[in-house]
Design an enzyme around this catalytic site. Structure first.
Site, PDB file in Angstrom:
ATOM      1  N   ASP A 283       0.750  -1.161  -0.055  1.00  0.00           N
ATOM      2  CA  ASP A 283       0.212  -0.109  -0.024  1.00  0.00           C
ATOM      3  C   ASP A 283       0.894   1.305  -0.058  1.00  0.00           C
ATOM      4  O   ASP A 283       2.417   1.265   0.094  1.00  0.00           O
ATOM      5  CB  ASP A 283      -0.939   0.122   1.448  1.00  0.00           C
TER       6      ASP A 283
HETATM    7  C1  BGC Z   1      -4.948   3.271   0.133  1.00  0.00           C
HETATM    8  C2  BGC Z   1      -5.267   2.214  -1.092  1.00  0.00           C
HETATM    9  C3  BGC Z   1      -5.078   3.029  -2.362  1.00  0.00           C
HETATM   10  C4  BGC Z   1      -3.749   3.555  -2.079  1.00  0.00           C
HETATM   11  C5  BGC Z   1      -3.438   4.329  -3.414  1.00  0.00           C
HETATM   12  C6  BGC Z   1      -3.711   4.053  -0.031  1.00  0.00           C
HETATM   13  O1  BGC Z   1      -3.917   5.268   1.137  1.00  0.00           O
HETATM   14  O2  BGC Z   1      -4.954   2.357   1.578  1.00  0.00           O
HETATM   15  O3  BGC Z   1      -6.455   1.723  -0.893  1.00  0.00           O
HETATM   16  O4  BGC Z   1      -5.202   2.096  -3.394  1.00  0.00           O
HETATM   17  O5  BGC Z   1      -3.660   4.666  -1.289  1.00  0.00           O
HETATM   18  O6  BGC Z   1      -4.102   5.280  -3.644  1.00  0.00           O
END
Ligand code: BGC
Length: 760
Positions: A283
């Site tokens: 993530d």
């Molecule tokens: C979130 C993800 C997301 C990623 C990219 C993160 O803060 O937890 O779900 O895909 O950011 O934007």
């Protein structure tokens, strides 16, 4: 890339199997080029980053603002910029490996559909699949080829803001709808298609994120292996079975180990036992966050931990970029791990057809975005996100016989005229100006005819009350701003935002008839809404066609079909209060004096699966095709449904199972199938569920996948709190094994198809 390099080394030949092309590429790559494939950057610029792109230093990029995750609209991707990036990556680099462009396309792109929780309220996998297909068409027209969706976290605590991005509290429903979303994004069943309008999907967040303590985002998770495997891993198994191209590791710690460094679950279970062959991406900055978690001293150690655990791509930290080559040289990460990770990324790019054509037609977006068919689907989906919770006979508005009752209709409240707020969280490409408000939709619907529509936003409630007293009917549109749900937006109270209940109470005192419409990104506590108004309707943020979808249902032009994908508590203090709780050793007597709480009821205000139609439906005559089921066998359960009212209904019959005796305590009821039927007034029909023995297994305390023999209760019901039951004798599975076989999805039979509704 020089003209003949690709062809000479073989990987440019599209007739060769992907594995051979990957092998040829790996043989040609330098160590820095390999590391580059595992480095994901944010918002690269074709001019500023030309050198790095030409050096093959970026394998993929995310186009998104990193701040206020999911709640900031930005300029977006766009074919021209993506083409410039691809030219820099492909035409100037030694090997011509294209860039993989990612963006969070969560519930639509320019055509925004209801938030995932709202799509889940449809209980309709075909609808979810279609929405994902359209989202893929629109996003690929902007050059995006990878989305970080679907989110498969089973969310049983509605205080957690990310419940908005989930399919709710049930593992089967999340698995069923999640697999459909994967198919929609990726171009159909059977894995990723190389058509140019497909997105690689990403099953996230692996795993357990739905259990963050207290609903606090990013907080720790404690879960035992039986619950983890039977409930939280179930949707991920379904996504892997559906051929999901990528998986994202979750932010939190699970039993003390951050998921970004969780080798037993990522490397050994997901990639090992489940055989997931695509790349795992961290993530956002989660590799770097291993330092804040207190398990790594610096980015070098963080990179080593994440990479060894099975995270292939480092999203934006840059720790792999800085340290991986050195770690490989020092043999500080397992031998072969680098080629394994890079091979996964290259195979994905080859399967997407990026090597053959990395460019996007810049004229495409204008004809694809918000195409009439996409808007029509969004309208149908928005209607599906509307759940009628209470109706004292005031709905449907257009079906009322007393003409006087609908001469003056007043629409009020913060959501009456709201547009962009209908889109919900994680709508990076949605635009307020594309969105149909509830007021606009009412005006359009009653443009001709005797009904006069007036509108205000309720800012001056003293003035609104004066209008409300003279109106024949008031529709009050209240609820949560989308920023109150989504990532990093958890709450301690599931009540409506401050002041709204008081306003509703004042309206209820003066209005002849009051319909309360609550828009929200999560299940809310119902205690203070129980008696307010003549009808209560819940709408999960419904997207670009929200106004139309809501008015379609309120008027009765479209029968209400929404069902609750999560139980609705009376009060915040009851959560978690999901339907599939385990029995206790001291079952409660519902009529007895003793409860679990001294100060409140034990059950939620409304159960999972609940949702009213405009006619009652009778369930009767549940029959099983056989009294016993053994390995390899299928038994069907059939029930007769009858529409008892004057209005057409869309009924969602639900199948629940419970073994009487099991090796581990099993939930009081587990959803195992849904079947929709369209019924005309007075009509009867039968719906049938196919129950496959292979779908009855669960993981026991010893870590084996097995089926409990003996008597099971089969229940077919309109929601988790009711139903007709029958008893089934189940034989054990022959060989308990460490991994379940791919899960057969019970297929509905009988009844009309919901698409029939489009004909009306
Ligand atoms: C979130 C993800 C997301 C990623 C990219 C993160 O803060 O937890 O779900 O895909 O950011 O934007």
């Amino acid at each position: 890339m020089s003209d003949d390099q690709g062809a000479a080394r073989g990987w440019a030949d599209p007739t060769m199997p992907v594995t051979e092309r990957v092998r040829a590429l790996l043989a040609a790559m330098t160590l820095p080029e390999k590391v580059g494939q595992l480095h994901q950057v944010a918002n690269p610029d074709p001019v500023r980053d030309a050198e790095a792109l030409a050096a093959g230093a970026f394998g993929s990029c995310i186009v998104a603002s990193g701040e206020h995750a999911g709640n900031v609209r930005d300029a977006g991707a766009g074919a021209e910029v993506v083409n410039a990036l691809q030219r820099a990556a492909v035409e100037s680099s030694r090997l011509g490996v294209p860039l993989l462009v990612a963006r969070d396309v969560i519930h639509g792109h320019r055509t925004v559909f209801p938030i995932p929780l709202g799509q889940a309220a449809s209980f309709d996998a075909d609808l979810v699949r279609d929405c994902a297909r359209v989202a893929a068409r629109e996003a690929t027209a902007d050059g995006v080829r990878w989305t970080f969706a679907p989110m498969l976290d089973v969310a049983q605590d509605p205080r957690w803001g990310r419940v908005a991005e989930s399919c709710g509290e049930d593992a089967w429903l999340t698995a069923h709808l999640g697999a459909a979303a994967v198919e929609g994004f990726q171009g159909g069943p059977g894995g990723l298609s190389d058509a140019r309008d497909t997105l690689a999907a990403c099953a996230k967040h692996f795993v357990g994120y739905g259990l963050v303590q207290g609903g606090r985002d990013y907080a720790e998770v404690e879960v035992g292996p039986v619950t983890l495997h039977n409930r939280h891993l179930r949707p991920f198994r379904a996504a892997v079975d559906a051929g999901v191209a990528t998986v994202m590791s979750a932010f939190p710690t699970v039993d003390g180990t951050p998921m970004t460094a969780h080798g037993p679950l990522l490397r050994d279970h997901l990639k090992g036992e489940l055989g997931f062959a695509g790349p795992v991406v961290s993530d956002w900055d989660a590799v770097g966050e291993l330092c804040a978690h207190g398990v790594a001293a610096d980015h070098r150690q963080a990179a080593a931990l994440a990479f060894t655990a099975g995270v292939d791509i480092d999203m934006v930290t840059g720790a792999y970029h800085e340290h991986l080559a050195d770690l490989v040289g020092a043999e500080a990460v397992p031998a072969g791990r680098l080629d394994d990770a890079v091979g996964r990324v290259l195979a994905l790019k080859l399967r997407l057809g990026l090597f053959e054509d990395p460019f996007t037609d810049p004229t495409l977006a204008s004809s694809v975005h918000l195409a009439p068919a996409h808007r029509a689907l969004a309208r149908r989906a928005a209607a599906g996100a509307v759940v009628v919770l209470r109706n004292d006979g005031v709905l449907p508005l257009a079906g009322r016989n007393d003409a006087a009752a609908s001469r003056h209709l007043h629409v009020t409240g913060p959501f009456a005229t709201a547009a962009g707020e209908l889109l919900g969280t994680w709508t990076l490409d949605g635009r307020a100006q594309d969105t149909v408000s509830i007021a606009e939709a009412f005006r359009e619907r009653f443009a001709s005819g005797a009904t006069r529509v007036t509108v205000d936003d309720g800012r001056f409630i003293d003035d609104t009350l004066v209008t409300a007293r003279t109106a024949d009917l008031v529709v009050a549109c209240v609820g949560e701003h989308p920023m109150r749900s989504g990532e990093a937006n958890s709450v301690t109270s599931l009540d409506l935002p401050p002041g709204q209940v008081e306003v509703l109470a004042a309206l209820a005192r003066v209005s002849r008839r009051l319909v309360v419409v609550v828009l929200s990104g999560r299940p809310l506590a119902l205690e203070r809404l129980e008696h307010l108004g003549d009808a209560l309707v819940l709408v999960f943020h419904p997207g670009v066609e929200g106004g139309h979808g809501i008015v379609d249902v309120l008027t009765g032009d479209v029968p209400p079909s929404g069902r609750l994908p999560s139980s609705m508590p009376w009060t915040t203090g009851q959560v978690p209060v999901h339907h599939d709780q385990l029995p206790t050793g001291r079952p409660l007597d519902p009529d007895g004096p003793v409860g679990r709480y001294r100060d409140h009821r034990d059950t939620p205000a409304l159960p999972f699966g609940f949702g009213l139609g405009y006619s009652a439906v009778r369930y009767e005559d549940l029959r099983l095709s056989a009294p016993k089921i053994g390995p390899g066998q299928v038994v069907t359960a059939t029930v007769r449904l009858t529409c008892q009212g004057e209005h057409r209904v869309v009924e969602t019959a639900q199948l629940y199972l419970r073994p009487h005796v099991a090796g581990v305590s099993r939930p009081v009821g587990e959803l195992a199938g849904v079947a929709r039927a369209v019924l005309e007034p007075g009509q009867s029909t039968e719906v049938t569920f196919a129950l496959d023995h292979a779908a009855l297994g669960h993981r026991d305390a010893a870590g084996r996948w097995c089926t409990d023999p003996g008597r099971w209760t089969v229940r077919v019901a309109p929601h988790a709190g009711a139903g007709r039951t029958a008893e089934l004798e189940v034989a054990a599975s022959p060989e308990p094994s460490p991994v379940p076989s791919p899960e057969p999805v019970p297929r509905p039979g009988g009844g009309g198809h919901p698409d029939d509704l489009n004909d009306t």
